[in-house]
Design a protein around this motif. Structure first.
Motif, PDB file in Angstrom:
ATOM      1  N   ASP A 192       4.256  10.013   8.403  1.00 17.31           N
ATOM      2  CA  ASP A 192       5.336   9.047   8.635  1.00 17.31           C
ATOM      3  C   ASP A 192       6.101   8.847   7.330  1.00 17.31           C
ATOM      4  O   ASP A 192       5.728   8.011   6.508  1.00 17.31           O
ATOM      5  CB  ASP A 192       4.747   7.725   9.124  1.00 17.31           C
ATOM      6  CG  ASP A 192       5.822   6.707   9.508  1.00 17.31           C
ATOM      7  OD1 ASP A 192       6.985   6.897   9.119  1.00 17.31           O
ATOM      8  OD2 ASP A 192       5.474   5.726  10.203  1.00 17.31           O
TER       9      ASP A 192
ATOM     10  N   LYS B 109       8.894   7.401   6.481  1.00 14.93           N
ATOM     11  CA  LYS B 109       9.451   6.077   6.211  1.00 14.93           C
ATOM     12  C   LYS B 109       8.384   5.128   5.687  1.00 14.93           C
ATOM     13  O   LYS B 109       8.575   4.457   4.670  1.00 14.93           O
ATOM     14  CB  LYS B 109      10.081   5.505   7.484  1.00 14.93           C
ATOM     15  CG  LYS B 109      10.760   4.157   7.277  1.00 14.93           C
ATOM     16  CD  LYS B 109      11.417   3.674   8.563  1.00 14.93           C
ATOM     17  CE  LYS B 109      12.096   2.318   8.348  1.00 14.93           C
ATOM     18  NZ  LYS B 109      12.728   1.827   9.590  1.00 14.93           N
ATOM     19  N   ALA B 110       7.238   5.076   6.376  1.00 15.80           N
ATOM     20  CA  ALA B 110       6.146   4.195   5.948  1.00 15.80           C
ATOM     21  C   ALA B 110       5.579   4.643   4.601  1.00 15.80           C
ATOM     22  O   ALA B 110       5.284   3.813   3.732  1.00 15.80           O
ATOM     23  CB  ALA B 110       5.047   4.183   7.008  1.00 15.80           C
ATOM     24  N   ALA B 111       5.434   5.972   4.439  1.00 19.51           N
ATOM     25  CA  ALA B 111       4.890   6.497   3.179  1.00 19.51           C
ATOM     26  C   ALA B 111       5.806   6.159   2.009  1.00 19.51           C
ATOM     27  O   ALA B 111       5.340   5.752   0.940  1.00 19.51           O
ATOM     28  CB  ALA B 111       4.699   8.010   3.288  1.00 19.51           C
TER      29      ALA B 111
ATOM     30  N   ALA C   6       7.878   3.658   1.697  1.00 21.50           N
ATOM     31  CA  ALA C   6       7.766   2.227   1.387  1.00 21.50           C
ATOM     32  C   ALA C   6       6.491   1.941   0.590  1.00 21.50           C
ATOM     33  O   ALA C   6       6.510   1.172  -0.383  1.00 21.50           O
ATOM     34  CB  ALA C   6       7.783   1.418   2.676  1.00 21.50           C
ATOM     35  N   ASP C   7       5.386   2.575   0.974  1.00 18.42           N
ATOM     36  CA  ASP C   7       4.120   2.379   0.261  1.00 18.42           C
ATOM     37  C   ASP C   7       4.199   2.908  -1.164  1.00 18.42           C
ATOM     38  O   ASP C   7       3.728   2.260  -2.109  1.00 18.42           O
ATOM     39  CB  ASP C   7       2.978   3.074   1.008  1.00 18.42           C
ATOM     40  CG  ASP C   7       2.621   2.380   2.311  1.00 18.42           C
ATOM     41  OD1 ASP C   7       3.008   1.212   2.469  1.00 18.42           O
ATOM     42  OD2 ASP C   7       1.981   3.022   3.167  1.00 18.42           O
TER      43      ASP C   7
ATOM     44  N   LYS D 198       6.172   0.618  -3.475  1.00 19.72           N
ATOM     45  CA  LYS D 198       5.377  -0.547  -3.900  1.00 19.72           C
ATOM     46  C   LYS D 198       4.423  -0.174  -5.037  1.00 19.72           C
ATOM     47  O   LYS D 198       4.268  -0.921  -6.006  1.00 19.72           O
ATOM     48  CB  LYS D 198       4.583  -1.098  -2.718  1.00 19.72           C
ATOM     49  CG  LYS D 198       5.445  -1.804  -1.677  1.00 19.72           C
ATOM     50  CD  LYS D 198       4.588  -2.278  -0.501  1.00 19.72           C
ATOM     51  CE  LYS D 198       5.448  -2.923   0.575  1.00 19.72           C
ATOM     52  NZ  LYS D 198       4.651  -3.328   1.759  1.00 19.72           N
TER      53      LYS D 198
END
Length: 586
Positions: free
Chosen positions: A541, A543-545, A547-548, A551
């Motif tokens: 994923d 998009k999720a990766a 974002a992580d 951070k």
């Protein structure tokens, strides 16, 4: 002086080379997770540290640091310079390249450009015929298929006269050579040396490559005798196994997936209905080159083939072709034996959107096909069905997904879950034993037992930045979507910042977009480049990766700034940074 080789041909050569197949000719590769491993062919080692990614089309040795694309591998393996490596791979792929230092003096290159011009003028001619009195039947046919004039113009659709030499005479009047017209495939020379139009009395579909060049045509008969469709033969500019109809339009779609259908009309109807991400093969079964081409623009692929036996066979073959490519492939089932064009006309775009939402994962599709192929009332066939279902389910990583498919198979086959789970465990032990050993060796070879706390932090930051780049560079659409709002300054490592900046330039142009193409911008630093992308894990994923990873980068960067403030004794700055750290944790 090195012979001139146009960048577009270098890109074509690299895109036409399967790196896994190429490297396999020099060293035996073994599957390890999502990539392949071997002992490095460029230095002595006992533990495999040489990795090849079929999806990323990159290799890297974590032992000696060499890496790059197919070109760098051939340069090292065959001791060739860059131009000769391009020729080596071009010969292997059957691609002709210029032989002079100046493209304007190369006859083949000039001919290729001339055929592009010729095809464009032919497309304009066919389009003008469509809107002339002689093209009335063809226009009535297209509007009868519920295509709007806007759609017809958007795809540049046309018509060929029901005459032997309408196109020929028009192109001759523009000054084109008769031999070139035949070579381009627009006309045919018979055994009596007579030249006549290939396309006569047909609706015309221009085939346009991703760079906007007209490379060929498809022609559909409107009635009478003859093949339903005929297509341009292969030429200096057209290789049907490497083209996807309407990809030049689909690559600009704001949808995050590509729909792969069988026919030109299916594509056009879907585009008109708002599904401007549809593409099709050009009169040939799906090829690996076409699959990789589609995957360049999206990692989410929907197969929407006809629901008859031939269409389902084509879908199963397509699943096999996409299997080694890191894609999410789903199968869209059109009910009532209809093709996408018929379904859209009868039920509309909203219903087709629902079909997309309910598309089968390939696992469900493959399992359903097992139940069509085997008789569950016959014990030997039931045993074979269970064995093959176990092979399919064993590949799943998600426990919930596995559990659901186990229940599904057992319910339909009337077998116990325990027996199927036993088969799955056996299969997984066979599949994973060697892969696990290789992965553990890789981790061991890359780990340092005496790494300091500061070194660990730097390692986490470096890995997070590499992971962010890998997530962003999944494909062009993903990069354009996820890179909005990301500043190059987020990358603390200069090389990572350079890669991001270069990717931005490439994404904003019409040039092919991919890791192989991007690596060309870092000639001489291919080892560094390949390490960035082969050090990161496979990303499901993006998009999720992303974002992580952002951070992690923010946290690790802040830790470095705090350490620096402490070392400098800057209490004011330290106070501000600690407040910022607290807000990030909150």
């Amino acid at each position: 002086m090195a012979n001139f080789i146009p960048d577009e041909i270098v890109s074509e050569v690299v895109a036409s080379t399967d790196l896994v197949a190429l490297v396999s000719n020099y060293v035996p590769l073994k599957r390890s997770g999502s990539s392949y491993v071997a002992c490095c062919p460029f230095h002595r080692e006992k533990t495999p540290s040489f990795h090849v990614s079929g999806d990323k089309q990159l290799y890297h040795c974590f032992g000696c640091g060499v890496g790059g694309s197919a070109l760098q591998f051939v340069m090292a393996a065959e001791n060739l310079d860059f131009p000769d490596a391009v020729r080596f791979l071009a010969d292997r792929a059957g691609i002709r390249i210029p032989e002079t230092t100046d493209e304007s003096n190369d006859e083949f290159y000039k001919k290729k450009r001339k055929i592009y011009e010729l095809n464009k003028d032919a497309a304009r001619y066919f389009h003008s015929v469509l809107f002339s009195p002689a093209g009335r039947n063809a226009l009535d046919y297209l509007t009868g298929r519920e295509l709007s004039i806007k759609t017809i113009n958007s795809f540049g659709l046309g018509a060929s006269l029901d005459e032997w030499d309408g196109c020929l005479n028009h192109l001759l009047s523009l000054g084109y050579d008769r031999e070139l017209i035949v070579e381009a495939g627009l006309c045919i020379r018979n055994e009596k040396n007579h030249v006549y139009d290939r396309f006569r009395g047909r609706v015309m579909f221009p085939i346009i490559d991703v760079r906007g060049n007209v490379v060929g045509f498809g022609g559909r008969i409107m009635g009478g005798d003859g093949a339903k469709y005929i297509n341009s033969p292969e030429s200096a500019v057209y290789n049907k196994s490497k083209q996807l109809f309407a990809l030049n339009m689909a690559k600009k779609s704001d949808r995050d997936y590509i729909i792969l259908v069988e026919g030109y009309m299916d594509v056009i109807s879907l585009h008109q209905a708002g599904f401007n991400c549809a593409v099709a093969g050009c009169g040939t079964a799906l090829t690996q080159e076409q699959a990789r081409l589609a995957a360049r623009y999206s990692k989410n692929i929907y197969l929407c083939y006809d629901s008859d036996e031939a269409g389902q066979k084509a879908a199963r073959r397509a699943i096999e072709i996409f299997e080694p490519i890191d894609c999410s492939v789903r199968v869209l089932s059109v009910p009532d034996g209809k093709d996408p064009d018929e379904f859209i006309k009868k039920h509309g775009a909203a219903e087709f959107e629902r079909l997309i939402s309910g598309a089968y994962a390939t696992v469900r599709y493959e399992i359903d096909n097992l139940f069509k192929a085997y008789d569950v009332d016959d014990i030997p066939q039931k045993v074979e069905l269970s064995r093959r279902a176990a092979q399919i389910i064993a590949q799943l990583k998600n426990a919930v997904e596995q559990d659901e498919y186990v229940k599904y198979v057992c319910r339909k086959a009337n077998i116990s879950e325990d027996s199927l789970l036993t088969e799955i465990k056996k299969q997984r032990r066979r599949d994973s034993k060697k892969s696990l050993e290789n992965e553990m060796r890789q981790v061991s070879s890359q780990s340092s037992p005496r790494r300091t706390q500061s070194g660990q932090a730097s390692s986490r930051l470096k890995k997070a930045e590499a992971g962010l780049l890998a997530a962003l560079l999944t494909d062009k659409n993903t990069f354009l979507r996820l890179s909005e709002g990301i500043n190059a300054e987020i990358f603390t490592y200069d090389f990572h910042r350079e890669i991001f900046t270069e990717a931005q330039k490439m994404a904003e142009s019409d040039a092919p977009f991919g890791l192989s193409e991007l690596s060309a911008a870092f000639r001489g630093r291919e080892g560094e480049f390949s390490e960035v992308f082969l050090s990161s894990d496979s990303i499901a994923d993006p998009k999720a990766a992303a974002a992580d990873f952002i951070k992690i980068i923010e946290r690790e960067t802040l830790k470095k700034e705090i350490d620096q403030a402490v070392a400098e004794g800057n209490r004011e700055k330290l106070s501000e940074l600690l407040k910022k750290q607290k807000s990030l944790k909150g």
